[in-house]
Design a protein around this motif. Sequence first.
Motif, short mmCIF file in Angstrom:
data_model
loop_
_atom_site.label_atom_id
_atom_site.label_comp_id
_atom_site.label_asym_id
_atom_site.label_seq_id
_atom_site.Cartn_x
_atom_site.Cartn_y
_atom_site.Cartn_z
N GLN A 67 0.82 -1.20 0.00
CA GLN A 67 0.00 0.00 0.00
C GLN A 67 0.86 1.26 0.00
OE1 GLN A 67 -3.14 0.30 -0.43
NE2 GLN A 67 -3.30 2.50 -0.06
N ARG B 165 2.21 1.81 -3.43
CA ARG B 165 1.19 2.36 -4.34
C ARG B 165 0.96 3.84 -4.07
NH1 ARG B 165 -1.21 -2.77 -3.37
NH2 ARG B 165 -2.47 -1.90 -1.68
N GLU B 166 0.89 4.21 -2.78
CA GLU B 166 0.69 5.61 -2.44
C GLU B 166 1.87 6.46 -2.89
OE1 GLU B 166 0.01 5.62 1.71
OE2 GLU B 166 -2.02 4.82 1.58
N ALA C 269 1.66 6.88 -6.61
CA ALA C 269 0.59 7.82 -6.96
C ALA C 269 1.02 9.25 -6.69
CB ALA C 269 -0.68 7.48 -6.18
N ALA C 270 1.70 9.48 -5.55
CA ALA C 270 2.17 10.83 -5.24
C ALA C 270 3.20 11.30 -6.26
CB ALA C 270 2.77 10.86 -3.84
N ARG D 23 3.42 10.32 -9.38
CA ARG D 23 2.72 10.60 -10.64
C ARG D 23 2.00 11.95 -10.57
NH1 ARG D 23 1.43 5.06 -10.20
NH2 ARG D 23 -0.62 5.57 -9.35
N ALA D 24 1.38 12.23 -9.40
CA ALA D 24 0.67 13.51 -9.25
C ALA D 24 1.65 14.68 -9.32
CB ALA D 24 -0.09 13.53 -7.93
N GLU E 88 2.71 15.17 -12.82
CA GLU E 88 1.65 15.78 -13.61
C GLU E 88 1.54 17.27 -13.33
OE1 GLU E 88 -1.47 16.40 -16.19
OE2 GLU E 88 -0.03 14.75 -16.03
#
Length: 222
Positions: free
Chosen positions: A102, A105-106, A109-110, A112-113, A116
Motif C-alpha cells: 500500500q 502504491r501511495e 501515486a504521489a 505521478r501527481a 503531472e
Amino acid sequence: MVDSLRDQLLKAGLKPSPKPPAPARSERAGQDASRAGAGVGKHDTSGKPGAGASGDRAPARAAQRGRGTARTQAAGKPAPRSVDASQEEIDLARAYALRHAQEQREKAAAERAAAERARARKERREKAQALVQGKTLNRAEAELLRHFEYGGKIRRVHVDAEQLRALNAGELGVIQLDGRYWLVERALAESVREVAPQHVALLPDPGAGDDADEFGAVPDPA
C-alpha cells in the motif's frame, strides 16, 4: 529269590488300595496356577539375595526404566512450536507485506501527481511565453519604480510617467516570466490569465487611477 513285600501281602489275601484317578488336564492347569499365585508375595527366608520380594520389584524397576527412557528421549527433542504462535507470525508477515504494498502504491501515486503538476506548470509557462513573445513594453530608459505585491513579497517594475499612468488606470498589466516582470497590454495580460493565471503579477481594475498604486511610484535611485 525272596518275594517282595507286595507279593507276600498278595499271597496273604491283602489287596493294595486302589490309586485315585488322575485329575483332568484342565483341573491340573487350574491347580498349577493356584499354586503359582499362592507363591507370589511370600518372602524367602533362606537369606539368599534375589529371592522372595525380588519377583515383586522386577516389574516396578522395568516400568521405572521405561519412564526414564521416555523422559530422556523427550529431553533430547526440541519442543514443538505452538500452532497459534506460527499462525500469528504468518498474519504479521502478511499484514506487513500488505502495508508495504500500500505504501508503494501511495508513493507511486504521489510521484505521478507531482510529475503531472510539474508538466502542467511547464505547459502553462510555455503558453504564456508564446503569448508574450515580442509584445512586451518595457523601456530601458524608464526611471520610475512601480511597486506591487506578488507571491507574498513586494516586487517592482521600471516604468516611465506615461506607463505609470496607464498601469494605474488598468490599461497595462505586468506578467512574471523567468524571474522578470514584463509590461504588456491589458488584453494580452487577460489572455495570459486564461492559460496561466499564476504568471499575472499585476492587473489593476480599469479606471482605478492612482488609487491602484498603494505604494506610490518613486524614482529609481540607481
